[in-house]
Design a protein around this motif. Structure first.
Motif, PDB file in Angstrom:
ATOM      1  N   GLU A 199       3.023 -10.760   6.319  1.00  0.00           N
ATOM      2  CA  GLU A 199       3.457 -10.146   6.340  1.00  0.00           C
ATOM      3  C   GLU A 199       4.892 -10.616   5.897  1.00  0.00           C
ATOM      4  O   GLU A 199       5.438 -10.989   6.069  1.00  0.00           O
ATOM      5  CB  GLU A 199       2.986  -9.399   7.164  1.00  0.00           C
ATOM      6  N   ASP A 226       5.733   1.838  -1.599  1.00  0.00           N
ATOM      7  CA  ASP A 226       4.786   1.356  -0.075  1.00  0.00           C
ATOM      8  C   ASP A 226       4.649   2.234   0.396  1.00  0.00           C
ATOM      9  O   ASP A 226       3.242   3.207  -0.377  1.00  0.00           O
ATOM     10  CB  ASP A 226       6.053   2.976   1.553  1.00  0.00           C
ATOM     11  N   ASP A 227       3.019   1.177  -0.420  1.00  0.00           N
ATOM     12  CA  ASP A 227       1.191   1.565   0.496  1.00  0.00           C
ATOM     13  C   ASP A 227       1.100   2.166   1.528  1.00  0.00           C
ATOM     14  O   ASP A 227      -0.344   2.282   1.807  1.00  0.00           O
ATOM     15  CB  ASP A 227       0.645   0.533  -0.591  1.00  0.00           C
ATOM     16  N   THR A 229       1.963   0.427   4.527  1.00  0.00           N
ATOM     17  CA  THR A 229       2.341  -1.338   5.528  1.00  0.00           C
ATOM     18  C   THR A 229       3.931  -0.981   5.733  1.00  0.00           C
ATOM     19  O   THR A 229       4.169  -1.576   6.989  1.00  0.00           O
ATOM     20  CB  THR A 229       2.300  -2.202   4.065  1.00  0.00           C
ATOM     21  N   SER A 230       4.565  -0.866   4.911  1.00  0.00           N
ATOM     22  CA  SER A 230       6.522  -0.568   5.663  1.00  0.00           C
ATOM     23  C   SER A 230       6.735  -0.010   6.259  1.00  0.00           C
ATOM     24  O   SER A 230       7.188   0.489   7.464  1.00  0.00           O
ATOM     25  CB  SER A 230       7.576  -0.776   4.179  1.00  0.00           C
ATOM     26  N   SER A 232       4.622   1.484   8.832  1.00  0.00           N
ATOM     27  CA  SER A 232       3.875   1.073   9.704  1.00  0.00           C
ATOM     28  C   SER A 232       5.108   0.278  10.847  1.00  0.00           C
ATOM     29  O   SER A 232       5.121   0.137  11.617  1.00  0.00           O
ATOM     30  CB  SER A 232       2.523   0.486  10.058  1.00  0.00           C
TER      31      SER A 232
END
Length: 642
Positions: A199, A226-227, A229-230, A232
């Motif tokens: 990651e 951001d999807d 992922t960032s 979180s």
């Protein structure tokens, strides 16, 4: 950045498949090298500094400051003189991670003459002027640790847009164009570190909470593509950074020393280790990241996180399956050291050391002592993260590239460096914690102070050793906001007792818990009457026994005076000065945000200070006499040879 091999870079799956090959042959190469050089002795003191610079583009009309991505073009010209006649140059230039960064060193190392302290600053000035001569209108060369708005929209010149779903870093904030394009190692490292980790890297710095800073401070990262992922990975009340460039795009100040033999190198490695957090706090210079004031003053944890290639299992976030061979690894490959190398340091190795057991056994069987074997075996728990196809198969008897592949990508506070094969260069130690300072005067002062400390330690047989766990604690405290004034650091109570590495015959009889206590930076540097002598008074004592010419004595006193006043809080650290500039700016809204205009005014002021146009007594003091001659008189050089 260490070893810069040329060739065709391998992908991460290819590199991973060769990880054991690199480790196995790297250890064999080290054993062969050690057998050739272990008895080498009689090398004289040589030393040199490395200063990293950022190329900044100031737009005076629009009041903006950006990083200029022209390092590759400028370096090509800077290195022409070295390529034509490497023995005649006064400076050496090397690429760094950022496409906006260059690294400069003296053309030749300095020696044991005290007169050499009188030319360090002038050579730094020569380097700055040499590179500045190649800049375009509006560009300036700045020895700043971090660019305050790195990763903010439009921070590069020319403009480039991040590509979160493709490329080497896949950052929300940094386009791959900020990575130096002239060597494949940099993008290869970026990609392979991310892929090995599984990651993107995630760096979270506590935000500085001003009266108008949102609480909690939470940034909506979807605006950057951001999807989720960032989002979180980002912590509340923290400034989130997501790429290697945020760390390796910082600048630092480093010093390398040549020792007379391996034992002296091991002594210096150990004795300088407790000083790393002290010098980090003293040189603190990077309180702003991605356009936000943070609650830290230093770059160290930023870089540590930026190259943290450990998997979730290695970081202890997921269970490790039995028999998988995966290890729990406590630190990033960029961090403080984990073990001392000398016999006197052995009892202070109180942190569990994860090792490559096969490598350790191989070295023990080859006759290498346990302390050095465990040091190397600990480095070799790491995989190679940059490998070139042309370097896979090597002659282990004569090559050391596989060893250096692992050694050079363990970026620690100290680096223990064996002599290169078949080279006139001896055993060396590299001191790596210091942040880059704004002016040549400050950088020279820091460098000369560290070198003088090594001479004082060896001459007086000082003993600085404290447990590694306390050094680790100091490293974290050194990075806190205004640590130079507010923090206390674990330090040895009595460093002049005669418990020196050469005469401590019974280390097991000592009681470590009573040997160290917490002191302020002022007490460590300047002393506390009746309790601790102070490092500067000890250096003065050393100098009083030396024959120092008047000019060199004046220069050294200026440098030591700067160190003393910084430690005492009479002069500001660069980080404290930057904070004051930001919060006192008329456009600052007390919300922790460093806007384009604030950033421009800050960097313009800094450029005027480093150019000598604007005085800054709160940072530098009064009546500074800068050095302009970077040549030691030939009569003194001849005397040193004799």
């Amino acid at each position: 950045m260490g070893l810069l091999s040329e060739g065709s870079p391998l992908t991460w799956p290819q590199t991973k498949a060769l990880a054991d090959h690199v480790r196995k042959h790297g250890i064999t190469q080290f054993i062969n090298l050690f057998n050739r050089v272990q008895d080498r002795k009689g090398d004289i003191l040589k030393w040199g500094d490395e200063v990293e610079y950022i190329i900044v583009k100031l737009d005076h009309e629009n009041k903006t400051a950006k990083v200029s991505l022209r390092a590759h073009e400028i370096l090509a010209i800077l290195r022409e003189k070295e390529e034509k006649d490497p023995d005649a140059v006064r400076s050496l230039w090397r690429p760094e991670y950022g496409a906006y960064m260059v690294e400069g060193t003296p053309g030749k190392p300095y020696g044991g003459l005290l007169a050499h302290f009188n030319v360090v600053e002038a050579n730094m000035r020569y380097r700055r002027e040499e590179a500045a001569a190649l800049l375009q209108p509006g560009e300036v060369l700045m020895s700043i640790t971090s660019f305050p708005r790195l990763g903010c929209p439009g921070f590069t010149d020319p403009f480039h847009k991040p590509t979160p779903t493709e490329g080497s870093s896949q950052s929300l904030f940094l386009p791959d164009d900020v990575i130096f394009p002239g060597h494949p190692r940099f993008k290869t490292l970026t990609r392979n570190i991310r892929e090995r980790r599984g990651e993107k890297v995630a760096i979270n710095l506590p935000v500085f909470k001003d009266k108008n800073t949102p609480s909690p401070y939470v940034e909506d990262l979807s605006q950057y593509g951001d999807d989720g992922t960032s989002q979180s990975a980002a912590l509340p009340d923290h400034v989130y950074l997501d790429a290697m460039g945020f760390g390796m795009g910082c600048c630092c100040l480093q010093v390398t020393f040549q020792a007379c033999n391996i034992n002296e190198a091991r002594t210096l490695y150990d004795q300088l280790t407790p000083l790393c957090p002290i010098l980090l706090a003293l040189t603190a210079a990077s309180p702003v990241h991605r356009g936000m004031l943070t609650d830290v003053d230093c770059r160290w944890n930023v870089i540590s996180g930026s190259v943290d290639c450990r998997t979730r299992q290695e970081r202890g976030l997921e269970p490790i399956p039995t028999g998988s061979g995966v290890r729990r690894i406590a630190k990033s490959r960029y961090d403080s050291i984990d073990s001392y190398l000398s016999r006197d340091g052995e009892k202070y190795n109180d942190v569990p050391l994860v090792m490559d057991e096969n490598a350790y056994k191989q070295m023990i069987d080859a006759g290498i002592d346990p302390l050095l074997a465990q040091h190397i075996a600990h480095l070799f728990i790491r995989d190679s993260v940059s490998l070139f196809s042309e370097k896979v198969d090597q002659d282990d008897e004569h090559d050391t590239d596989h060893f250096e592949n692992i050694q050079s990508t363990n970026w620690q506070t100290m680096r223990f460096k064996p002599p290169p094969p078949y080279s006139p260069i001896g055993w060396r130690v590299e001191f790596r914690p210091c942040e880059a300072q704004l002016t040549d005067f400050e950088n020279a002062a820091i460098v000369c102070f560290v070198v003088l400390l090594t001479r004082t330690i060896l001459s007086f047989k000082l003993n600085m050793l404290i447990p590694i766990s306390k050094v680790d604690e100091n490293m974290q405290n050194a990075q806190l906001r205004d640590a130079a004034k507010t923090q206390k650091f674990w330090f040895r109570k009595n460093i002049t007792t005669g418990d020196s590495p050469s005469c401590c015959q019974s280390p097991t009889n000592c009681k470590p818990d009573g040997e160290y206590t917490q002191m302020t930076l002022d007490e460590i540097i300047n002393g506390k009457e009746g309790e601790f002598p102070g490092l500067i008074p000890l250096v003065h004592n050393y100098l009083s026994n030396m024959d120092v010419d008047a000019d060199s004595h004046c220069t050294i006193q200026q440098y030591l005076n700067l160190i003393q006043k910084r430690a005492a809080g009479k002069l500001l650290t660069t980080a404290c000065w930057i904070r004051n500039q930001v919060v006192s700016h008329p456009e600052y809204k007390f919300d922790s945000v460093v806007s384009d205009h604030i950033n421009y005014d800050l960097l313009k002021t800094m450029q005027e200070i480093q150019a000598g146009i604007r005085p800054c007594p709160e940072l530098l003091g009064q009546n500074i006499i800068t050095k302009t001659r970077d040549q030691v008189p030939e009569t003194l050089v001849k005397a040193e040879r004799c």
